[in-house]
Design a protein around this motif. Structure first.
Motif, mmCIF file in Angstrom:
data_model
loop_
_atom_site.group_PDB
_atom_site.id
_atom_site.type_symbol
_atom_site.label_atom_id
_atom_site.label_comp_id
_atom_site.label_asym_id
_atom_site.label_seq_id
_atom_site.Cartn_x
_atom_site.Cartn_y
_atom_site.Cartn_z
ATOM 1 N N THR A 1 18.651 65.565 36.416
ATOM 2 C CA THR A 1 19.472 64.525 35.779
ATOM 3 C C THR A 1 18.750 63.190 35.816
ATOM 4 O O THR A 1 18.739 62.434 34.830
ATOM 5 C CB THR A 1 20.833 64.411 36.479
ATOM 6 O OG1 THR A 1 21.501 65.678 36.449
ATOM 7 C CG2 THR A 1 21.711 63.379 35.782
ATOM 8 N N GLY A 2 18.118 62.875 36.947
ATOM 9 C CA GLY A 2 17.354 61.638 37.057
ATOM 10 C C GLY A 2 16.178 61.608 36.094
ATOM 11 O O GLY A 2 15.825 60.548 35.570
ATOM 12 N N LEU A 3 15.592 62.773 35.844
ATOM 13 C CA LEU A 3 14.484 62.856 34.899
ATOM 14 C C LEU A 3 14.936 62.459 33.496
ATOM 15 O O LEU A 3 14.232 61.728 32.786
ATOM 16 C CB LEU A 3 13.938 64.281 34.885
ATOM 17 C CG LEU A 3 12.588 64.528 34.216
ATOM 18 C CD1 LEU A 3 11.485 63.753 34.921
ATOM 19 C CD2 LEU A 3 12.273 66.023 34.221
ATOM 20 N N PHE A 4 16.122 62.913 33.117
ATOM 21 C CA PHE A 4 16.648 62.558 31.804
ATOM 22 C C PHE A 4 17.087 61.094 31.769
ATOM 23 O O PHE A 4 16.854 60.394 30.774
ATOM 24 C CB PHE A 4 17.820 63.466 31.441
ATOM 25 C CG PHE A 4 18.385 63.210 30.078
ATOM 26 C CD1 PHE A 4 17.620 63.401 28.942
ATOM 27 C CD2 PHE A 4 19.689 62.761 29.924
ATOM 28 C CE1 PHE A 4 18.133 63.146 27.680
ATOM 29 C CE2 PHE A 4 20.208 62.517 28.670
ATOM 30 C CZ PHE A 4 19.426 62.708 27.542
ATOM 31 N N LEU A 5 17.702 60.618 32.843
ATOM 32 C CA LEU A 5 18.125 59.219 32.887
ATOM 33 C C LEU A 5 16.925 58.277 32.829
ATOM 34 O O LEU A 5 16.989 57.217 32.200
ATOM 35 C CB LEU A 5 18.942 58.957 34.152
ATOM 36 C CG LEU A 5 20.354 59.562 34.172
ATOM 37 C CD1 LEU A 5 21.004 59.345 35.534
ATOM 38 C CD2 LEU A 5 21.219 58.951 33.078
ATOM 39 N N ALA A 6 15.834 58.657 33.470
ATOM 40 C CA ALA A 6 14.624 57.830 33.419
ATOM 41 C C ALA A 6 14.116 57.722 31.989
ATOM 42 O O ALA A 6 13.658 56.662 31.555
ATOM 43 C CB ALA A 6 13.543 58.432 34.318
ATOM 44 N N PHE A 7 14.209 58.814 31.258
ATOM 45 C CA PHE A 7 13.809 58.786 29.847
ATOM 46 C C PHE A 7 14.713 57.851 29.056
ATOM 47 O O PHE A 7 14.239 57.069 28.220
ATOM 48 C CB PHE A 7 13.868 60.196 29.268
ATOM 49 C CG PHE A 7 13.659 60.259 27.776
ATOM 50 C CD1 PHE A 7 12.386 60.178 27.244
ATOM 51 C CD2 PHE A 7 14.734 60.386 26.907
ATOM 52 C CE1 PHE A 7 12.185 60.230 25.874
ATOM 53 C CE2 PHE A 7 14.547 60.430 25.542
ATOM 54 C CZ PHE A 7 13.258 60.350 25.015
ATOM 55 N N LEU A 8 16.034 57.917 29.311
ATOM 56 C CA LEU A 8 16.968 57.048 28.597
ATOM 57 C C LEU A 8 16.687 55.577 28.881
ATOM 58 O O LEU A 8 16.772 54.742 27.980
ATOM 59 C CB LEU A 8 18.404 57.402 28.992
ATOM 60 C CG LEU A 8 18.945 58.758 28.533
ATOM 61 C CD1 LEU A 8 20.397 58.924 28.975
ATOM 62 C CD2 LEU A 8 18.834 58.917 27.023
ATOM 63 N N VAL A 9 16.367 55.263 30.134
ATOM 64 C CA VAL A 9 16.057 53.870 30.481
ATOM 65 C C VAL A 9 14.803 53.409 29.737
ATOM 66 O O VAL A 9 14.759 52.298 29.190
ATOM 67 C CB VAL A 9 15.857 53.736 31.998
ATOM 68 C CG1 VAL A 9 15.308 52.346 32.354
ATOM 69 C CG2 VAL A 9 17.177 53.971 32.730
ATOM 70 N N ALA A 10 13.789 54.263 29.692
ATOM 71 C CA ALA A 10 12.559 53.905 28.990
ATOM 72 C C ALA A 10 12.825 53.700 27.498
ATOM 73 O O ALA A 10 12.282 52.779 26.879
ATOM 74 C CB ALA A 10 11.506 54.991 29.195
ATOM 75 N N VAL A 11 13.674 54.553 26.926
ATOM 76 C CA VAL A 11 14.020 54.429 25.512
ATOM 77 C C VAL A 11 14.774 53.125 25.262
ATOM 78 O O VAL A 11 14.528 52.425 24.268
ATOM 79 C CB VAL A 11 14.856 55.637 25.054
ATOM 80 C CG1 VAL A 11 15.519 55.360 23.705
ATOM 81 C CG2 VAL A 11 13.980 56.873 24.959
ATOM 82 N N PHE A 12 15.699 52.795 26.169
ATOM 83 C CA PHE A 12 16.468 51.554 26.023
ATOM 84 C C PHE A 12 15.539 50.342 26.027
ATOM 85 O O PHE A 12 15.690 49.419 25.209
ATOM 86 C CB PHE A 12 17.491 51.438 27.148
ATOM 87 C CG PHE A 12 18.253 50.146 27.148
ATOM 88 C CD1 PHE A 12 19.287 49.943 26.248
ATOM 89 C CD2 PHE A 12 17.925 49.127 28.031
ATOM 90 C CE1 PHE A 12 19.992 48.745 26.233
ATOM 91 C CE2 PHE A 12 18.623 47.930 28.028
ATOM 92 C CZ PHE A 12 19.661 47.741 27.124
ATOM 93 N N VAL A 13 14.569 50.346 26.931
ATOM 94 C CA VAL A 13 13.619 49.234 26.989
ATOM 95 C C VAL A 13 12.786 49.187 25.710
ATOM 96 O O VAL A 13 12.545 48.113 25.144
ATOM 97 C CB VAL A 13 12.709 49.379 28.223
ATOM 98 C CG1 VAL A 13 11.599 48.317 28.203
ATOM 99 C CG2 VAL A 13 13.528 49.250 29.500
ATOM 100 N N ALA A 14 12.352 50.362 25.234
ATOM 101 C CA ALA A 14 11.540 50.413 24.017
ATOM 102 C C ALA A 14 12.315 49.905 22.811
ATOM 103 O O ALA A 14 11.749 49.248 21.931
ATOM 104 C CB ALA A 14 11.053 51.841 23.772
ATOM 105 N N MET A 15 13.618 50.197 22.763
ATOM 106 C CA MET A 15 14.428 49.784 21.626
ATOM 107 C C MET A 15 14.604 48.270 21.555
ATOM 108 O O MET A 15 15.012 47.740 20.519
ATOM 109 C CB MET A 15 15.802 50.455 21.689
ATOM 110 C CG MET A 15 15.766 51.959 21.420
ATOM 111 S SD MET A 15 15.161 52.352 19.763
ATOM 112 C CE MET A 15 16.518 51.728 18.768
ATOM 113 N N LEU A 16 14.316 47.578 22.655
ATOM 114 C CA LEU A 16 14.399 46.121 22.647
ATOM 115 C C LEU A 16 13.223 45.489 21.906
ATOM 116 O O LEU A 16 13.274 44.312 21.557
ATOM 117 C CB LEU A 16 14.441 45.594 24.088
ATOM 118 C CG LEU A 16 15.656 46.009 24.927
ATOM 119 C CD1 LEU A 16 15.523 45.459 26.344
ATOM 120 C CD2 LEU A 16 16.954 45.526 24.295
ATOM 121 N N LEU A 17 12.196 46.292 21.678
ATOM 122 C CA LEU A 17 11.025 45.769 20.992
ATOM 123 C C LEU A 17 11.285 45.711 19.487
ATOM 124 O O LEU A 17 11.698 46.710 18.891
ATOM 125 C CB LEU A 17 9.809 46.660 21.253
ATOM 126 C CG LEU A 17 9.377 46.800 22.714
ATOM 127 C CD1 LEU A 17 8.238 47.796 22.847
ATOM 128 C CD2 LEU A 17 8.959 45.443 23.282
#
Length: 265
Positions: free
Chosen positions: A32-48
């Motif tokens: 679950t943490g592996l998937f959540l880490a991906f979501l966090v990275a995606v959220f940061v990327a979407m700010l660009l």
């Protein structure tokens, strides 16, 4: 011995799902943490600006590869960790890094084209229904009206068909680049051949996940009726995260049955 295509029985489709649930039970917080880490990275990327959407699409094959790598390592007793994502690049030969980057870019282009075609066909009718359904705050009659709008059904069919057309060649391609050292074109071809040869197993596999998805949607509808949208969303979130993580865990078992143990590559 390197990786090579293997014969897969139809019953393997059920086995992949069951193996994934059993494996998830060993490291529930890790996966679950592996998937959540991906979501966090995606959220940061979407700010660009401008690049956010492109990075989101490019990251999807990396998500599947990361889960395959984590599940393979877990078979050797290594708990899942977000470090698998950079490990797909770190220490790899330059040709494999270039091949993986080419796959990520090709996936982004193919997904964008599929979305554009679908939106053009239905004029955005399916997206309007899906947004209203997911939001859960629109009246039931309004949601039903959107579902019956011209183009909504055809939009759904086009999305399913085009999503499948994109998913098949990319299903195993990142893993074939990473473990077998195949080039982008060869990996896409090998993935397509593997899914075709194991089509019986994958039909069973997709049927099982469809039933699980429909069961989750039914449970969500019941919770919305009993507890309201807000509380239902809070209750459904852990289930959604679990099922998503289990699905990605199952990818490794399908790869192993189709091509053999990656440790042999």
């Amino acid at each position: 011995m390197g990786l090579k295509l293997q014969e897969v029985s139809s019953a393997a489709g059920w086995r992949w799902v069951l193996q994934a649930f059993a494996e998830y039970g060993r490291y529930p917080f890790g996966y679950t943490g592996l998937f959540l880490a991906f979501l966090v990275a995606v959220f940061v990327a979407m700010l660009l600006p401008l690049l956010g959407g492109l990075l989101l699409l490019m990251s999807m094959p990396l998500l599947t590869l990361g889960f395959m790598m984590a599940t393979e390592a877990a078979q050797r007793g290594v708990p899942p960790a977000a470090a698998v994502y950079p490990a797909a690049w770190r220490g790899r030969p330059a040709d494999r890094r270039r091949a993986l980057l080419a796959l990520l870019m090709a996936f982004a282009v193919a997904s964008t084209a599929a979305l554009w075609v679908s939106e053009t066909v239905d004029g955005g009718a399916f997206s309007a229904w899906l947004e209203a359904f997911i939001r859960g705050t629109a009246p039931a009659d309004e949601v039903s009206k959107l579902a019956m709008a011209p183009g909504a059904t055809s939009g759904a069919i086009w999305r399913i068909a085009l999503t499948a057309a994109v998913a098949v060649p990319f299903w195993f391609a990142p893993a074939l680049v990473h473990w077998a050292g195949q080039g982008p074109a060869q990996a896409l071809f090998s993935s397509t051949v593997a899914l075709w040869r194991a089509r019986g197993a994958f039909l069973v596999y997709f049927f099982a996940w469809t039933m699980l998805g429909l069961g989750g949607m039914l449970l969500g509808s019941v919770l919305i009726a009993l507890a309201g949208p807000s509380l239902a969303a809070m209750l459904m979130l852990p289930l959604a995260l679990m099922l998503t993580a289990v699905f990605y865990v199952s990818l490794y078992f399908s790869f192993r049955d189709c091509f053999g143990d990656p440790a042999s590559a």
